[in-house]
Design a protein around this motif. Structure first.
Motif, PDB file in Angstrom:
ATOM      1  N   MET A 179      60.903 -46.050 -25.508  1.00 42.53           N
ATOM      2  CA  MET A 179      60.997 -47.436 -25.979  1.00 42.53           C
ATOM      3  C   MET A 179      62.427 -47.754 -26.386  1.00 42.53           C
ATOM      4  O   MET A 179      62.836 -48.899 -26.418  1.00 42.53           O
ATOM      5  N   ILE A 180      63.184 -46.688 -26.713  1.00 46.59           N
ATOM      6  CA  ILE A 180      64.581 -46.838 -27.116  1.00 46.59           C
ATOM      7  C   ILE A 180      65.456 -46.209 -26.046  1.00 46.59           C
ATOM      8  O   ILE A 180      65.533 -44.985 -25.923  1.00 46.59           O
ATOM      9  N   ARG A 181      66.110 -47.086 -25.264  1.00 41.40           N
ATOM     10  CA  ARG A 181      66.876 -46.600 -24.126  1.00 41.40           C
ATOM     11  C   ARG A 181      68.103 -45.787 -24.555  1.00 41.40           C
ATOM     12  O   ARG A 181      68.437 -44.784 -23.942  1.00 41.40           O
ATOM     13  N   ASP A 182      68.772 -46.240 -25.607  1.00 36.59           N
ATOM     14  CA  ASP A 182      70.027 -45.630 -26.030  1.00 36.59           C
ATOM     15  C   ASP A 182      69.783 -44.332 -26.807  1.00 36.59           C
ATOM     16  O   ASP A 182      69.083 -44.323 -27.828  1.00 36.59           O
ATOM     17  N   ALA A 183      70.375 -43.241 -26.331  1.00 36.33           N
ATOM     18  CA  ALA A 183      70.123 -41.931 -26.941  1.00 36.33           C
ATOM     19  C   ALA A 183      70.619 -41.869 -28.383  1.00 36.33           C
ATOM     20  O   ALA A 183      69.992 -41.238 -29.237  1.00 36.33           O
ATOM     21  N   GLY A 184      71.738 -42.544 -28.670  1.00 38.75           N
ATOM     22  CA  GLY A 184      72.272 -42.550 -30.031  1.00 38.75           C
ATOM     23  C   GLY A 184      71.326 -43.235 -31.005  1.00 38.75           C
ATOM     24  O   GLY A 184      71.057 -42.727 -32.105  1.00 38.75           O
ATOM     25  N   ARG A 185      70.794 -44.378 -30.605  1.00 38.55           N
ATOM     26  CA  ARG A 185      69.841 -45.097 -31.459  1.00 38.55           C
ATOM     27  C   ARG A 185      68.559 -44.283 -31.643  1.00 38.55           C
ATOM     28  O   ARG A 185      67.987 -44.214 -32.725  1.00 38.55           O
ATOM     29  N   ARG A 186      68.117 -43.666 -30.554  1.00 37.96           N
ATOM     30  CA  ARG A 186      66.883 -42.870 -30.617  1.00 37.96           C
ATOM     31  C   ARG A 186      67.052 -41.703 -31.587  1.00 37.96           C
ATOM     32  O   ARG A 186      66.177 -41.410 -32.396  1.00 37.96           O
ATOM     33  N   SER A 187      68.215 -41.076 -31.522  1.00 42.59           N
ATOM     34  CA  SER A 187      68.503 -39.942 -32.386  1.00 42.59           C
ATOM     35  C   SER A 187      68.569 -40.384 -33.849  1.00 42.59           C
ATOM     36  O   SER A 187      68.060 -39.710 -34.753  1.00 42.59           O
ATOM     37  N   LEU A 188      69.154 -41.554 -34.073  1.00 38.87           N
ATOM     38  CA  LEU A 188      69.254 -42.090 -35.435  1.00 38.87           C
ATOM     39  C   LEU A 188      67.854 -42.379 -36.010  1.00 38.87           C
ATOM     40  O   LEU A 188      67.553 -42.032 -37.157  1.00 38.87           O
ATOM     41  N   LEU A 189      67.001 -42.981 -35.182  1.00 38.11           N
ATOM     42  CA  LEU A 189      65.636 -43.279 -35.637  1.00 38.11           C
ATOM     43  C   LEU A 189      64.860 -41.998 -35.924  1.00 38.11           C
ATOM     44  O   LEU A 189      64.088 -41.924 -36.886  1.00 38.11           O
ATOM     45  N   PHE A 190      65.084 -40.979 -35.099  1.00 36.47           N
ATOM     46  CA  PHE A 190      64.417 -39.698 -35.308  1.00 36.47           C
ATOM     47  C   PHE A 190      64.838 -39.092 -36.650  1.00 36.47           C
ATOM     48  O   PHE A 190      63.986 -38.688 -37.453  1.00 36.47           O
ATOM     49  N   ASP A 191      66.147 -39.065 -36.898  1.00 31.72           N
ATOM     50  CA  ASP A 191      66.643 -38.512 -38.169  1.00 31.72           C
ATOM     51  C   ASP A 191      66.071 -39.282 -39.352  1.00 31.72           C
ATOM     52  O   ASP A 191      65.678 -38.690 -40.366  1.00 31.72           O
ATOM     53  N   MET A 192      66.030 -40.584 -39.227  1.00 28.99           N
ATOM     54  CA  MET A 192      65.546 -41.410 -40.327  1.00 28.99           C
ATOM     55  C   MET A 192      64.064 -41.151 -40.589  1.00 28.99           C
ATOM     56  O   MET A 192      63.638 -40.988 -41.732  1.00 28.99           O
ATOM     57  N   ASP A 193      63.291 -41.088 -39.513  1.00 29.19           N
ATOM     58  CA  ASP A 193      61.845 -40.836 -39.646  1.00 29.19           C
ATOM     59  C   ASP A 193      61.585 -39.475 -40.280  1.00 29.19           C
ATOM     60  O   ASP A 193      60.755 -39.337 -41.187  1.00 29.19           O
ATOM     61  N   GLN A 194      62.321 -38.468 -39.835  1.00 26.88           N
ATOM     62  CA  GLN A 194      62.133 -37.123 -40.395  1.00 26.88           C
ATOM     63  C   GLN A 194      62.513 -37.103 -41.878  1.00 26.88           C
ATOM     64  O   GLN A 194      61.842 -36.488 -42.700  1.00 26.88           O
ATOM     65  N   GLY A 195      63.603 -37.801 -42.218  1.00 26.38           N
ATOM     66  CA  GLY A 195      64.047 -37.864 -43.605  1.00 26.38           C
ATOM     67  C   GLY A 195      63.023 -38.559 -44.496  1.00 26.38           C
ATOM     68  O   GLY A 195      62.729 -38.085 -45.607  1.00 26.38           O
ATOM     69  N   ILE A 196      62.484 -39.661 -44.008  1.00 25.00           N
ATOM     70  CA  ILE A 196      61.488 -40.407 -44.794  1.00 25.00           C
ATOM     71  C   ILE A 196      60.241 -39.546 -45.018  1.00 25.00           C
ATOM     72  O   ILE A 196      59.694 -39.486 -46.122  1.00 25.00           O
ATOM     73  N   GLN A 197      59.817 -38.859 -43.975  1.00 29.94           N
ATOM     74  CA  GLN A 197      58.616 -38.019 -44.112  1.00 29.94           C
ATOM     75  C   GLN A 197      58.837 -36.896 -45.127  1.00 29.94           C
ATOM     76  O   GLN A 197      57.953 -36.583 -45.914  1.00 29.94           O
ATOM     77  N   ARG A 198      60.042 -36.306 -45.107  1.00 27.77           N
ATOM     78  CA  ARG A 198      60.346 -35.232 -46.054  1.00 27.77           C
ATOM     79  C   ARG A 198      60.376 -35.783 -47.479  1.00 27.77           C
ATOM     80  O   ARG A 198      59.824 -35.193 -48.401  1.00 27.77           O
ATOM     81  N   LEU A 199      60.990 -36.946 -47.635  1.00 31.08           N
ATOM     82  CA  LEU A 199      61.062 -37.590 -48.943  1.00 31.08           C
ATOM     83  C   LEU A 199      59.658 -37.854 -49.482  1.00 31.08           C
ATOM     84  O   LEU A 199      59.345 -37.556 -50.639  1.00 31.08           O
ATOM     85  N   ALA A 200      58.806 -38.393 -48.629  1.00 31.36           N
ATOM     86  CA  ALA A 200      57.447 -38.733 -49.049  1.00 31.36           C
ATOM     87  C   ALA A 200      56.670 -37.473 -49.444  1.00 31.36           C
ATOM     88  O   ALA A 200      55.872 -37.483 -50.384  1.00 31.36           O
ATOM     89  N   ARG A 201      56.919 -36.373 -48.731  1.00 27.95           N
ATOM     90  CA  ARG A 201      56.241 -35.108 -49.036  1.00 27.95           C
ATOM     91  C   ARG A 201      56.738 -34.519 -50.346  1.00 27.95           C
ATOM     92  O   ARG A 201      55.962 -34.132 -51.216  1.00 27.95           O
ATOM     93  N   ASP A 202      58.073 -34.485 -50.482  1.00 29.72           N
ATOM     94  CA  ASP A 202      58.677 -33.801 -51.637  1.00 29.72           C
ATOM     95  C   ASP A 202      58.419 -34.528 -52.945  1.00 29.72           C
ATOM     96  O   ASP A 202      58.345 -33.913 -54.003  1.00 29.72           O
ATOM     97  N   LEU A 203      58.312 -35.842 -52.880  1.00 28.87           N
ATOM     98  CA  LEU A 203      58.239 -36.632 -54.111  1.00 28.87           C
ATOM     99  C   LEU A 203      56.939 -37.424 -54.190  1.00 28.87           C
ATOM    100  O   LEU A 203      56.908 -38.545 -54.687  1.00 28.87           O
ATOM    101  N   SER A 204      55.862 -36.841 -53.694  1.00 28.49           N
ATOM    102  CA  SER A 204      54.616 -37.599 -53.546  1.00 28.49           C
ATOM    103  C   SER A 204      54.041 -38.054 -54.888  1.00 28.49           C
ATOM    104  O   SER A 204      53.284 -39.017 -54.940  1.00 28.49           O
TER     105      SER A 204
END
Ligand code: NI
Length: 230
Positions: A179-204
């Motif tokens: 859905m995201i053609r640009d590899a840089g944008r895709r990578s940024l979204l991946f990092d952000m999603d992983q970070g948010i999930q970790r935050l939600a887990r660590d500080l639930s």
């Protein structure tokens, strides 16, 4: 960016796949290669659309549709029906680039190949060589994963498979349009999603941190809205 997706298939699914693959009929792998890559490609494949390829392809696509790491990393829009290949007796695939556009056999439907995937069906101890070598901006990466694991890599990269000097390397491989053609944008979204999930887990149990996670999730989805092509 190369991303390993562990345990796409369970050991039972790999064993089932191997039963089918070991009994299947294989054909010359050059049938799906472009003119240039046909000159460096030496392996065998399951015929596209054969019953074995269809059954195992469905199993793989179902597994991927439930895999959060894959969905986060690839943000897939369309996935090409999985293909299967085997290298043995010194076979290899020289340096090449995958075709940018793939037509799904028997249809008018075309996929832009943003990402390539290789899913391993043989454990590394069953064969020597057979590493997937991907030329990345940070140098060449060597990939040889346990059975049931999958590597996701940019389809824009030059890559090759080293000769298999003992045993057989059996894999599924396919491409996807993101859905995201640009590899840089895709990578940024991946990092952000992983970070948010970790935050939600660590500080639930922290309400203020939870509110931050919700706010960041909003930013993630709004970026996705801005950048998605569907
Ligand atoms: Ni390739």
């Amino acid at each position: 960016m190369l991303i390993a997706i562990p345990n796409v298939l369970s050991p039972e699914q790999v064993a089932h796949g191997r039963q089918i693959l070991d009994a299947a009929e294989w054909i010359d792998g050059r049938v799906t290669a472009g003119q240039q890559s046909a000159q460096v490609k030496d392996n065998v494949q399951l015929p596209e659309g054969s019953p074995a390829a269809r059954e195992l392809g469905t199993m793989i696509l179902q597994a991927l549709s439930r895999n959060p790491l894959f969905l986060s990393a690839a943000l897939p829009l369309h996935i090409f029906p999985p293909l299967f290949n085997k290298y043995s007796g010194g076979q290899s695939f020289g340096t090449h680039v995958d075709n940018a556009i793939r037509q799904v056999p028997g249809t008018n439907f075309r996929i832009r190949t943003d990402l390539s995937a290789t899913l391993f069906f043989a454990p590394p101890e069953e064969y020597d060589g057979g590493e997937l070598m991907v030329e990345d901006t940070y140098g060449t990466k060597s990939v040889k994963l346990p059975a049931g694991h999958m590597i996701l890599y940019p389809a824009t990269s030059l890559h090759h498979v080293r000769p298999v000097t003992r045993g057989a390397r059996i894999c599924s491989f396919f491409w996807m349009q993101s859905m995201i053609r640009d590899a840089g944008r895709r990578s940024l979204l991946f990092d952000m999603d992983q970070g948010i999930q970790r935050l939600a887990r660590d500080l639930s149990d922290n309400p203020s941190a939870n509110a931050s996670a919700v706010q960041l999730t909003g930013v993630y989805h709004n970026l996705l809205r801005q950048w998605t092509e569907v």
